[in-house]
Each structure stands twice: as structure tokens, then as C-alpha cells.
Motif scaffolding. Structure first.
Motif, PDB file in Angstrom:
ATOM      1  N   ALA A 171       0.826  -1.210   0.000  1.00  0.00           N
ATOM      2  CA  ALA A 171       0.000   0.000   0.000  1.00  0.00           C
ATOM      3  C   ALA A 171       0.860   1.260   0.000  1.00  0.00           C
ATOM      4  N   ILE A 172       1.903   1.269   0.815  1.00  0.00           N
ATOM      5  CA  ILE A 172       2.800   2.429   0.872  1.00  0.00           C
ATOM      6  C   ILE A 172       3.430   2.682  -0.496  1.00  0.00           C
ATOM      7  N   GLY A 173       3.880   1.613  -1.146  1.00  0.00           N
ATOM      8  CA  GLY A 173       4.487   1.759  -2.462  1.00  0.00           C
ATOM      9  C   GLY A 173       3.518   2.307  -3.497  1.00  0.00           C
ATOM     10  N   LYS A 174       2.278   1.829  -3.476  1.00  0.00           N
ATOM     11  CA  LYS A 174       1.286   2.295  -4.441  1.00  0.00           C
ATOM     12  C   LYS A 174       0.910   3.756  -4.195  1.00  0.00           C
ATOM     13  N   VAL A 175       0.762   4.151  -2.938  1.00  0.00           N
ATOM     14  CA  VAL A 175       0.408   5.537  -2.640  1.00  0.00           C
ATOM     15  C   VAL A 175       1.574   6.463  -2.962  1.00  0.00           C
ATOM     16  N   SER A 176       2.788   6.008  -2.657  1.00  0.00           N
ATOM     17  CA  SER A 176       3.967   6.808  -2.985  1.00  0.00           C
ATOM     18  C   SER A 176       4.052   7.067  -4.483  1.00  0.00           C
ATOM     19  N   SER A 177       3.831   6.026  -5.280  1.00  0.00           N
ATOM     20  CA  SER A 177       3.849   6.174  -6.730  1.00  0.00           C
ATOM     21  C   SER A 177       2.724   7.092  -7.198  1.00  0.00           C
ATOM     22  N   TYR A 178       1.546   6.927  -6.602  1.00  0.00           N
ATOM     23  CA  TYR A 178       0.404   7.783  -6.960  1.00  0.00           C
ATOM     24  C   TYR A 178       0.694   9.246  -6.658  1.00  0.00           C
TER      25      TYR A 178
ATOM     26  N   SER B 208       3.588  10.708  -6.390  1.00  0.00           N
ATOM     27  CA  SER B 208       4.620  11.187  -7.312  1.00  0.00           C
ATOM     28  C   SER B 208       4.025  11.507  -8.677  1.00  0.00           C
ATOM     29  N   ASN B 209       3.188  10.603  -9.191  1.00  0.00           N
ATOM     30  CA  ASN B 209       2.546  10.825 -10.483  1.00  0.00           C
ATOM     31  C   ASN B 209       1.594  12.021 -10.431  1.00  0.00           C
ATOM     32  N   LEU B 210       0.907  12.162  -9.296  1.00  0.00           N
ATOM     33  CA  LEU B 210      -0.009  13.289  -9.137  1.00  0.00           C
ATOM     34  C   LEU B 210       0.749  14.610  -9.140  1.00  0.00           C
ATOM     35  N   GLY B 211       1.906  14.629  -8.479  1.00  0.00           N
ATOM     36  CA  GLY B 211       2.726  15.831  -8.473  1.00  0.00           C
ATOM     37  C   GLY B 211       3.236  16.185  -9.857  1.00  0.00           C
ATOM     38  N   ASN B 212       3.684  15.172 -10.599  1.00  0.00           N
ATOM     39  CA  ASN B 212       4.142  15.417 -11.971  1.00  0.00           C
ATOM     40  C   ASN B 212       3.007  15.933 -12.848  1.00  0.00           C
ATOM     41  N   TRP B 213       1.819  15.349 -12.663  1.00  0.00           N
ATOM     42  CA  TRP B 213       0.650  15.783 -13.429  1.00  0.00           C
ATOM     43  C   TRP B 213       0.303  17.232 -13.108  1.00  0.00           C
TER      44      TRP B 213
ATOM     45  N   PRO C 294      -1.624  22.756 -17.963  1.00  0.00           N
ATOM     46  CA  PRO C 294      -2.998  22.225 -17.954  1.00  0.00           C
ATOM     47  C   PRO C 294      -3.565  21.921 -19.332  1.00  0.00           C
ATOM     48  N   THR C 295      -3.154  22.682 -20.331  1.00  0.00           N
ATOM     49  CA  THR C 295      -3.740  22.495 -21.661  1.00  0.00           C
ATOM     50  C   THR C 295      -3.205  21.273 -22.401  1.00  0.00           C
ATOM     51  N   ILE C 296      -2.084  20.739 -21.946  1.00  0.00           N
ATOM     52  CA  ILE C 296      -1.492  19.605 -22.667  1.00  0.00           C
ATOM     53  C   ILE C 296      -1.357  18.341 -21.814  1.00  0.00           C
ATOM     54  N   ARG C 297      -1.562  18.468 -20.507  1.00  0.00           N
ATOM     55  CA  ARG C 297      -1.395  17.275 -19.669  1.00  0.00           C
ATOM     56  C   ARG C 297      -2.559  16.306 -19.883  1.00  0.00           C
ATOM     57  N   GLY C 298      -2.306  15.071 -19.559  1.00  0.00           N
ATOM     58  CA  GLY C 298      -3.325  14.043 -19.734  1.00  0.00           C
ATOM     59  C   GLY C 298      -4.290  14.006 -18.572  1.00  0.00           C
ATOM     60  N   ARG C 299      -4.893  12.827 -18.414  1.00  0.00           N
ATOM     61  CA  ARG C 299      -5.858  12.655 -17.337  1.00  0.00           C
ATOM     62  C   ARG C 299      -5.198  12.661 -15.971  1.00  0.00           C
ATOM     63  N   LYS C 300      -5.918  13.138 -14.978  1.00  0.00           N
ATOM     64  CA  LYS C 300      -5.429  13.109 -13.607  1.00  0.00           C
ATOM     65  C   LYS C 300      -5.246  11.658 -13.166  1.00  0.00           C
ATOM     66  N   PRO C 301      -4.116  11.344 -12.512  1.00  0.00           N
ATOM     67  CA  PRO C 301      -3.912   9.959 -12.044  1.00  0.00           C
ATOM     68  C   PRO C 301      -5.053   9.492 -11.151  1.00  0.00           C
ATOM     69  N   SER C 302      -5.493   8.270 -11.350  1.00  0.00           N
ATOM     70  CA  SER C 302      -6.578   7.717 -10.543  1.00  0.00           C
ATOM     71  C   SER C 302      -6.058   7.213  -9.211  1.00  0.00           C
ATOM     72  N   LEU C 303      -6.931   7.157  -8.235  1.00  0.00           N
ATOM     73  CA  LEU C 303      -6.541   6.675  -6.903  1.00  0.00           C
ATOM     74  C   LEU C 303      -6.083   5.220  -6.987  1.00  0.00           C
ATOM     75  N   PRO C 304      -5.088   4.862  -6.211  1.00  0.00           N
ATOM     76  CA  PRO C 304      -4.549   3.496  -6.286  1.00  0.00           C
ATOM     77  C   PRO C 304      -5.510   2.453  -5.727  1.00  0.00           C
TER      78      PRO C 304
ATOM     79  N   ALA D 106      11.700   6.791  -7.552  1.00  0.00           N
ATOM     80  CA  ALA D 106      10.791   7.321  -8.571  1.00  0.00           C
ATOM     81  C   ALA D 106      11.071   8.794  -8.848  1.00  0.00           C
ATOM     82  N   THR D 107      11.466   9.523  -7.801  1.00  0.00           N
ATOM     83  CA  THR D 107      11.793  10.937  -7.974  1.00  0.00           C
ATOM     84  C   THR D 107      13.111  11.105  -8.708  1.00  0.00           C
ATOM     85  N   MET D 108      14.116  10.272  -8.361  1.00  0.00           N
ATOM     86  CA  MET D 108      15.416  10.350  -9.014  1.00  0.00           C
ATOM     87  C   MET D 108      15.342   9.942 -10.483  1.00  0.00           C
ATOM     88  N   TYR D 109      14.524   8.924 -10.769  1.00  0.00           N
ATOM     89  CA  TYR D 109      14.414   8.399 -12.128  1.00  0.00           C
ATOM     90  C   TYR D 109      12.934   8.353 -12.537  1.00  0.00           C
TER      91      TYR D 109
END
Length: 284
Positions: A92-99, A101-106, A111-121, A231-234
Motif C-alpha cells: 500500500a505504501i508503495g502504491k500511494v507513494s507512486s500515486y 509522485s505521479n499526481l505531483g508530476n501531473w 494544464p492544456t497539454i497534460r493528460g488525465r489526472k492519475p486515478s486513486l490506487p 521514482a523521484t530520481m528516475y
């Protein structure tokens, strides 16, 4: 990079009895996912080990920890094995951490070119690791016993392992480190996936890549320990392995794999690790 090749050993004569164990493990992981999402502001400041301890303090009642914030865990999942509980928390920690990170990148994209907002894990199609001695015990060359959820409690059952699968491991993997097996379902049949560990380095960073195979198919390729720091480093490494995995699943080959232009080096390192693992998991 630490990576694993997995070989599947078929469990004979069992089918429906193992479904409840996997279903319950996924429900537990979903429970911890909700807790992680609520508590992430605190969790994100802690080390990996501190995160695990903090989650247990929040959810699991003991004599030394009588006052817990989420009392429903022990009520819903009575006598859930401690090793599986910690594995579900880590998942669970790994999935939320990835989520996150992806949410921050999103959020940082235009806003005009980004894709869909990451869904909850969600737990998804995960399977439990059967830790040795506590969840898995070898009783003979072709027999073992595993602890599963059966008849509304956790109990040991005796299983028979397919002879050809066990013999293959003894012939080709005897000099490699064997880790605890994972209970897996491939098609309509149940297996124990035994990982064998190897190491390779990516810029001095330790990652774990799992390559799961049986006698005729590459079944899965994934990172098993991609944490927030890595995930942040790479940031391109998870998309790279997903891209490679999809192509390998379709072709069942590492030939003619296309690499994204923005991360060819990372993709090549992953391909090399997968190729090496597959060579060691192929009958000569």
C-alpha cells in the motif's frame, strides 16, 4: 539493480480453496491504501521502516499499543497473519507513494497539454508472498504445506508440487539464492512462483526487477520495490519498464523492442537485466 527471475511450480489438486486467501489479501491491501492516503502528510516524512511501524501503530492493537486510530482492521481481519499484514502495508505504501509522485508530476504539467489526472490506487491483481517457516514449509522434495484462509480461519494445508517443475529448479537454479514463493494464479491453475535473485547496478541505485516465467511464457515483468525516492530520481524508469513489458507480453520476445527517445539508456539496462534473467530461466 537487483533483479529476480521467477519459475512457476504448479500446485496439484487445488483450485477454489486458494481463491479466498488472495481475495482477503487484496481487501487488506485496499484497507491500508485508504489509511495511507489519509495519513500521507505524516507518512511522507518518515523512512521506509518508520512508515511500516507507524501504519501498524495506527491499525493493529496489541497490549503495548491499545489505543489505535483505525479499530476496524482487527475487527474485519481477525487473526490476519503478521507477515502478510506487513507485506500488505508495504504494498500500500508503495502504491500511494507512486500515486503521489505521479499526481505531483501531473499537477506541474501545463494544464492544456497534460493528460488525465492519475486515478486513486487500488490493490488490483496482487498476490501474497508466502514467507518461509511462517507461511510456507517444504515437507519433501515434491511436497510442502502452506498457510491459507480456509473454513473462516488461517490454517495449514498440505500440497503436492508438480515433479517436472521442481526438478527443473534443482537442475538449473541450485547455485542461486531462492527467495520466498508467491501464490499465483495463471489461467485456471494455481502455482507457487519462486524468485531467484541476481544483482545489477543502475547508477549505484538498488532496484528489484521481477521476471516471472513458466516453461513456455513470460508472464510478468515489474519492479517490486520502486519507492518514492527512486521514482523521484528516475521519473522515467516506471514508464520504461511498463513500455517494455507490454511489448514483451505481446511478442514473447526481447527482439525488436522499441525504446522511447527520452530514456534509451534506462530502457537498455532494463532489457539487459530481463535478458540475463531469461537466459538463466531457459532450459539449455
Amino acid at each position: 539493480m537487483r533483479y529476480y527471475s521467477l519459475y512457476s511450480v504448479k500446485i496439484k489438486h487445488y483450485n477454489h480453496i486458494l481463491k479466498e486467501t488472495v481475495s482477503l489479501y487484496r481487501k487488506v491491501t485496499d484497507f491500508f491504501l485508504q489509511v495511507c492516503l489519509k495519513e500521507w502528510d505524516v507518512l511522507s516524512t518518515k523512512t521506509a521502516h518508520q512508515k511500516l511501524l507507524y501504519m501498524e501503530q495506527l491499525c493493529h492493537q496489541t497490549k503495548k499499543n491499545p489505543n489505535i486510530a483505525y479499530k476496524t482492521f482487527d475487527q474485519k481481519f481477525y487473526k490476519f497473519p503478521s507477515y502478510l499484514r506487513r507485506a500488505a502495508i508495504t504494498e500500500a505504501i508503495g502504491k500511494v507513494s507512486s500515486y503521489k509522485s505521479n499526481l505531483g508530476n501531473w499537477a506541474n504539467e501545463v494544464p492544456t497539454i497534460r493528460g488525465r489526472k492519475p486515478s486513486l490506487p487500488k490493490a488490483g491483481l496482487i498476490y501474497p508472498c508466502l514467507y518461509r517457516e511462517n507461511m510456507y514449509q517444504q515437507t519433501g522434495k515434491y511436497t510442502a504445506r502452506i498457510k491459507v484462509y480456509v473454513r473462516y480461519t488461517w490454517d495449514w494445508i498440505n500440497i503436492q508440487l508438480r515433479k517436472s517443475d521442481v526438478d527443473y529448479i534443482h537442475r538449473h537454479c541450485s547455485n542461486r539464492k531462492q527467495c520466498a514463493p508467491t501464490l499465483q494464479k495463471h489461467g485456471h491453475q494455481w502455482f507457487l512462483d519462486f524468485p531467484f535473485e541476481e544483482t545489477v547496478t543502475l547508477n549505484n541505485t538498488s532496484l528489484e526487477v521481477e521476471v516471472a516465467v513458466d516453461s513456455s511464457h513470460i508472464n510478468s515483468i515489474r519492479f517490486s520495490n520502486l519507492d518514492e525516492t527512486v521514482a523521484t530520481m528516475y521519473p522515467l524508469i516506471q514508464p520504461a519498464i511498463e513500455n517494455i513489458a507490454e511489448q514483451v507480453y505481446d511478442s514473447q520476445s526481447l527482439e525488436n523492442i522499441s525504446f522511447p527517445e527520452d530514456n534509451p539508456y534506462t530502457s537498455q539496462v532494463i532489457i539487459n537485466a530481463i535478458d540475463d534473467a531469461l537466459k538463466k530461466a531457459t532450459v539449455k
